[in-house]
Structures are given as structure tokens and as C-alpha cells.
Design a protein around this motif. Structure first.
Motif, PDB file in Angstrom:
ATOM      1  N   ASP A  49       0.674  -1.368  -0.171  1.00  0.00           N
ATOM      2  CA  ASP A  49      -0.080   0.040  -0.139  1.00  0.00           C
ATOM      3  C   ASP A  49       0.878   1.289  -0.046  1.00  0.00           C
ATOM      4  O   ASP A  49       0.559   2.123  -0.578  1.00  0.00           O
ATOM      5  N   GLU A  50       1.785   1.304   0.881  1.00  0.00           N
ATOM      6  CA  GLU A  50       2.860   2.391   1.026  1.00  0.00           C
ATOM      7  C   GLU A  50       3.400   2.603  -0.480  1.00  0.00           C
ATOM      8  O   GLU A  50       3.578   3.900  -0.732  1.00  0.00           O
ATOM      9  N   ILE A  51       3.945   1.895  -1.134  1.00  0.00           N
ATOM     10  CA  ILE A  51       4.414   1.787  -2.348  1.00  0.00           C
ATOM     11  C   ILE A  51       3.436   2.494  -3.498  1.00  0.00           C
ATOM     12  O   ILE A  51       4.008   3.527  -4.216  1.00  0.00           O
ATOM     13  N   ILE A  52       2.376   1.822  -3.301  1.00  0.00           N
ATOM     14  CA  ILE A  52       1.444   2.398  -4.297  1.00  0.00           C
ATOM     15  C   ILE A  52       0.996   3.996  -4.175  1.00  0.00           C
ATOM     16  O   ILE A  52       0.891   4.751  -4.947  1.00  0.00           O
ATOM     17  N   LEU A  53       0.765   4.185  -2.805  1.00  0.00           N
ATOM     18  CA  LEU A  53       0.537   5.488  -2.419  1.00  0.00           C
ATOM     19  C   LEU A  53       1.742   6.650  -2.754  1.00  0.00           C
ATOM     20  O   LEU A  53       1.524   7.913  -2.883  1.00  0.00           O
ATOM     21  N   LYS A  54       2.835   6.053  -2.576  1.00  0.00           N
ATOM     22  CA  LYS A  54       4.286   7.047  -2.842  1.00  0.00           C
ATOM     23  C   LYS A  54       4.184   7.220  -4.228  1.00  0.00           C
ATOM     24  O   LYS A  54       4.638   8.319  -4.899  1.00  0.00           O
ATOM     25  N   ASN A  55       3.735   6.358  -5.159  1.00  0.00           N
ATOM     26  CA  ASN A  55       3.707   6.418  -6.808  1.00  0.00           C
ATOM     27  C   ASN A  55       2.320   7.590  -7.223  1.00  0.00           C
ATOM     28  O   ASN A  55       2.353   7.793  -8.270  1.00  0.00           O
ATOM     29  N   ILE A  56       1.569   7.866  -6.212  1.00  0.00           N
ATOM     30  CA  ILE A  56       0.388   8.826  -6.626  1.00  0.00           C
ATOM     31  C   ILE A  56       0.913  10.182  -6.211  1.00  0.00           C
ATOM     32  O   ILE A  56       1.207  10.553  -5.136  1.00  0.00           O
ATOM     33  N   ASP A  57       0.625  10.992  -7.248  1.00  0.00           N
ATOM     34  CA  ASP A  57       0.724  12.431  -6.955  1.00  0.00           C
ATOM     35  C   ASP A  57      -0.008  12.900  -5.949  1.00  0.00           C
ATOM     36  O   ASP A  57      -1.149  12.705  -5.576  1.00  0.00           O
ATOM     37  N   GLU A  58       0.522  13.711  -4.858  1.00  0.00           N
ATOM     38  CA  GLU A  58      -0.071  14.408  -3.702  1.00  0.00           C
ATOM     39  C   GLU A  58      -1.527  14.877  -3.975  1.00  0.00           C
ATOM     40  O   GLU A  58      -2.286  14.763  -3.256  1.00  0.00           O
ATOM     41  N   MET A  59      -1.538  15.873  -5.055  1.00  0.00           N
ATOM     42  CA  MET A  59      -2.737  16.491  -5.414  1.00  0.00           C
ATOM     43  C   MET A  59      -3.838  15.560  -5.886  1.00  0.00           C
ATOM     44  O   MET A  59      -4.983  15.810  -5.794  1.00  0.00           O
ATOM     45  N   ASN A  60      -3.458  14.205  -6.419  1.00  0.00           N
ATOM     46  CA  ASN A  60      -4.436  13.066  -6.742  1.00  0.00           C
ATOM     47  C   ASN A  60      -4.694  11.988  -5.678  1.00  0.00           C
ATOM     48  O   ASN A  60      -5.383  11.018  -5.908  1.00  0.00           O
ATOM     49  N   GLN A 111      -5.831  -0.888   6.209  1.00  0.00           N
ATOM     50  CA  GLN A 111      -5.986   0.566   6.333  1.00  0.00           C
ATOM     51  C   GLN A 111      -6.738   0.918   7.658  1.00  0.00           C
ATOM     52  O   GLN A 111      -6.762   1.914   8.163  1.00  0.00           O
ATOM     53  N   MET A 112      -7.574  -0.256   7.947  1.00  0.00           N
ATOM     54  CA  MET A 112      -8.520   0.044   9.114  1.00  0.00           C
ATOM     55  C   MET A 112      -7.857   0.089  10.633  1.00  0.00           C
ATOM     56  O   MET A 112      -8.199   0.151  11.553  1.00  0.00           O
TER      57      MET A 112
END
Length: 99
Positions: A1-12, A72-73
Motif C-alpha cells: 500500500d505504501e509503495i502504491i501511495l508513494k507513486n500517486i501525485d499528492e494532489m491526486n 488501512q483500518m
């Protein structure tokens, strides 16, 4: 999950609620994909697939999303293991008592 979220632009980046909703949608899709691989709902079809490797892959994808949602929960692996065993014992008791 952390790797996926790191690759998503903070604005999106999705909110926590949006992320859970997206994971539940993905989970639903993975369940449908497993159902498709099993092919049993196509009672009219003569040549049913039985690719065990693909079935296992879809099953693992389902587990991934379930565990990701639990993560996540804030559920720990110890909590989930404890609850799984507790619920399993409850279900066995119900079966023995004619639930």
C-alpha cells in the motif's frame, strides 16, 4: 500500500474513505474475475475452463485487497488471526448445536 501511495501525485491522492471505497470496488472486481475463472455459473457452456493457476491468482488478489482494507483500518495480523480462530470456533459450535 505504501509503495502504491508513494507513486500517486499528492494532489491526486485519495482520501482514506475514497481509498477504502476504491479497494472495495477492486475487491468486487477480483471476486467477479475468480467467478469467471471458475466458470460454474455458465451452466449452459460445455467446455468450462479449469485453469487452477489462474484461479489461485484471482483468489490471492482477493486476499490482497481484503488484507489491504484491514491494514488501512488498523487491524494487526495478530488481531485478525485471533478473530479468525474465535469466529471459526463459534461456527464449529453452531454446527454441533444445530444452528
Amino acid at each position: 500500500d505504501e509503495i502504491i501511495l508513494k507513486n500517486i501525485d499528492e494532489m491526486n491522492r485519495p482520501t482514506s474513505q475514497e481509498l477504502i471505497h476504491s479497494k472495495l470496488t477492486a475487491l468486487s472486481c477480483e471476486i467477479s474475475e475468480l467467478n469467471e475463472e471458475l466458470g460454474h455459473f455458465k451452466y449452459w457452456k460445455r467446455n468450462k475452463r479449469n485453469d487452477r493457476s489462474k484461479q489461485k491468482t484471482e483468489f490471492i488478489d482477493i486476499l490482497f485487497f481484503w488484507l489491504s482494507i484491514g491494514n488501512q483500518m488498523g487491524f494487526t495480523s495478530e488481531e485478525l488471526e485471533f478473530e479468525y480462530i474465535r469466529k471459526w470456533n463459534e461456527n464449529i459450535k453452531r454446527q454441533k448445536e444445530g444452528y
